[in-house]
Design a protein around this motif. Sequence first.
Motif, mmCIF file in Angstrom:
data_model
loop_
_atom_site.group_PDB
_atom_site.id
_atom_site.type_symbol
_atom_site.label_atom_id
_atom_site.label_comp_id
_atom_site.label_asym_id
_atom_site.label_seq_id
_atom_site.Cartn_x
_atom_site.Cartn_y
_atom_site.Cartn_z
ATOM 1 N N ALA A 56 0.832 -1.205 0.000
ATOM 2 C CA ALA A 56 0.000 0.000 0.000
ATOM 3 C C ALA A 56 0.865 1.253 0.000
ATOM 4 O O ALA A 56 0.577 2.226 -0.711
ATOM 5 C CB ALA A 56 -0.927 -0.006 1.208
ATOM 6 N N GLU A 57 1.930 1.246 0.785
ATOM 7 C CA GLU A 57 2.806 2.422 0.830
ATOM 8 C C GLU A 57 3.576 2.598 -0.481
ATOM 9 O O GLU A 57 3.861 3.720 -0.886
ATOM 10 C CB GLU A 57 3.773 2.304 2.008
ATOM 11 C CG GLU A 57 3.109 2.505 3.357
ATOM 12 C CD GLU A 57 2.457 3.882 3.471
ATOM 13 O OE1 GLU A 57 3.043 4.863 2.956
ATOM 14 O OE2 GLU A 57 1.380 3.990 4.064
ATOM 15 N N CYS A 58 3.884 1.488 -1.152
ATOM 16 C CA CYS A 58 4.491 1.599 -2.485
ATOM 17 C C CYS A 58 3.521 2.254 -3.459
ATOM 18 O O CYS A 58 3.906 3.123 -4.255
ATOM 19 C CB CYS A 58 4.893 0.218 -2.995
ATOM 20 S SG CYS A 58 6.363 -0.486 -2.219
ATOM 21 N N LEU A 82 -5.403 -3.818 0.081
ATOM 22 C CA LEU A 82 -4.467 -2.709 -0.100
ATOM 23 C C LEU A 82 -5.178 -1.368 0.031
ATOM 24 O O LEU A 82 -4.668 -0.439 0.676
ATOM 25 C CB LEU A 82 -3.805 -2.804 -1.475
ATOM 26 C CG LEU A 82 -2.851 -3.973 -1.705
ATOM 27 C CD1 LEU A 82 -2.252 -3.884 -3.101
ATOM 28 C CD2 LEU A 82 -1.746 -3.989 -0.676
ATOM 29 N N LEU A 83 -6.350 -1.258 -0.572
ATOM 30 C CA LEU A 83 -7.080 0.008 -0.507
ATOM 31 C C LEU A 83 -7.439 0.373 0.928
ATOM 32 O O LEU A 83 -7.455 1.560 1.286
ATOM 33 C CB LEU A 83 -8.350 -0.080 -1.359
ATOM 34 C CG LEU A 83 -8.155 0.022 -2.877
ATOM 35 C CD1 LEU A 83 -9.473 -0.209 -3.594
ATOM 36 C CD2 LEU A 83 -7.579 1.380 -3.259
ATOM 37 N N ARG A 84 -7.745 -0.625 1.751
ATOM 38 C CA ARG A 84 -8.098 -0.337 3.143
ATOM 39 C C ARG A 84 -6.927 0.255 3.924
ATOM 40 O O ARG A 84 -7.117 0.889 4.959
ATOM 41 C CB ARG A 84 -8.586 -1.609 3.846
ATOM 42 C CG ARG A 84 -9.937 -2.088 3.375
ATOM 43 C CD ARG A 84 -10.465 -3.171 4.306
ATOM 44 N NE ARG A 84 -11.666 -3.751 3.754
ATOM 45 C CZ ARG A 84 -11.685 -4.818 2.945
ATOM 46 N NH1 ARG A 84 -10.557 -5.433 2.654
ATOM 47 N NH2 ARG A 84 -12.821 -5.274 2.457
ATOM 48 N N ARG A 85 -5.718 0.012 3.453
ATOM 49 C CA ARG A 85 -4.532 0.541 4.137
ATOM 50 C C ARG A 85 -4.225 1.987 3.732
ATOM 51 O O ARG A 85 -3.352 2.613 4.316
ATOM 52 C CB ARG A 85 -3.323 -0.333 3.832
ATOM 53 C CG ARG A 85 -3.380 -1.746 4.368
ATOM 54 C CD ARG A 85 -3.433 -1.766 5.891
ATOM 55 N NE ARG A 85 -3.219 -3.091 6.421
ATOM 56 C CZ ARG A 85 -4.152 -4.024 6.548
ATOM 57 N NH1 ARG A 85 -5.394 -3.758 6.159
ATOM 58 N NH2 ARG A 85 -3.868 -5.199 7.055
ATOM 59 N N LEU A 86 -4.921 2.484 2.718
ATOM 60 C CA LEU A 86 -4.645 3.820 2.213
ATOM 61 C C LEU A 86 -5.557 4.853 2.851
ATOM 62 O O LEU A 86 -6.712 4.549 3.187
ATOM 63 C CB LEU A 86 -4.834 3.861 0.695
ATOM 64 C CG LEU A 86 -3.899 2.995 -0.147
ATOM 65 C CD1 LEU A 86 -4.297 3.073 -1.613
ATOM 66 C CD2 LEU A 86 -2.451 3.423 0.040
#
Length: 287
Positions: A56-58, A82-86
């Motif tokens: 996600a950070e990438c 991944l979207l939930r981590r953004l």
Amino acid sequence: MGVSNEMARAFIESHPDEAAAEMERMPLVDAAALLEDLPHELASGITARLSTLFAAECLRRLPAGVAGELLAEIPRDSGAALLRRLPADDRDRLLTVMPRNASSALARLTRFPEGTAGALMDPEVLAVPVDTPVYSALDQVRVSGARVLYYVYVVDRNNHLVGVVNLRELMSAGANSALGDVMRPHVERISVYADRVGALAHPAWRTFYALPVVDDTGLLVGVLRHKRLYASEDEAAADSPNLLAVGISLGEMYWSVAAQLLESLWPAARRTAEEPEGMETEIENER
């Protein structure tokens, strides 16, 4: 393409789990630069193998168009994780630039709490109206391809689940018969809000390898594969699909060579973006 670049990409293609583990040792800005330099198919494949927070950070460090293309290509449940981590702004920005079908599917998945059947399901399930002739249903099966999991789910005109028919039964039915005449009206199902433990305990897994997922009104919203549900147990414990790679000891020389191969794909001069304070520490703590 230089020889070193060809070797690095060959290493990623032949040892994707080990390459993903090596990428997670890199600074985020360099890992993001590597993803941007890789061929699209290779980049999306390795993104799906990175730990969720790291990936996600990438994505946050990539141009929106590049990040959106990667998200559109990886499995939907992984993309939703991944979207939930953004942050909300980043999430909305990526959903806007993605192809519509992928954006719609991911938006539906992110509506549900992490770890629930709704978050783990495949929302792109084939559902055919109950009054559809068998010959037309078979045409839809041929067009849908990978979306058909041996079962064809039957819905009313409001998309409520009313029956199921397997492909063998469908192919042996009369071409002009309506699905309502050949389907089985009793359908094992699972609630979109069922948590991981409750979903795993469903007795229907003894018979089926996939179950339809419905909301409180019986609306069909997706299908849940048992192998995906079972795999989520490991992911919940480690937040990483690289469990096998972590357990493999390949020796210091192997890792040194791997690092050199990967580093050849991006110049050190690309370290131009400042890292958010504390981000590296947060990722280390999550592993």
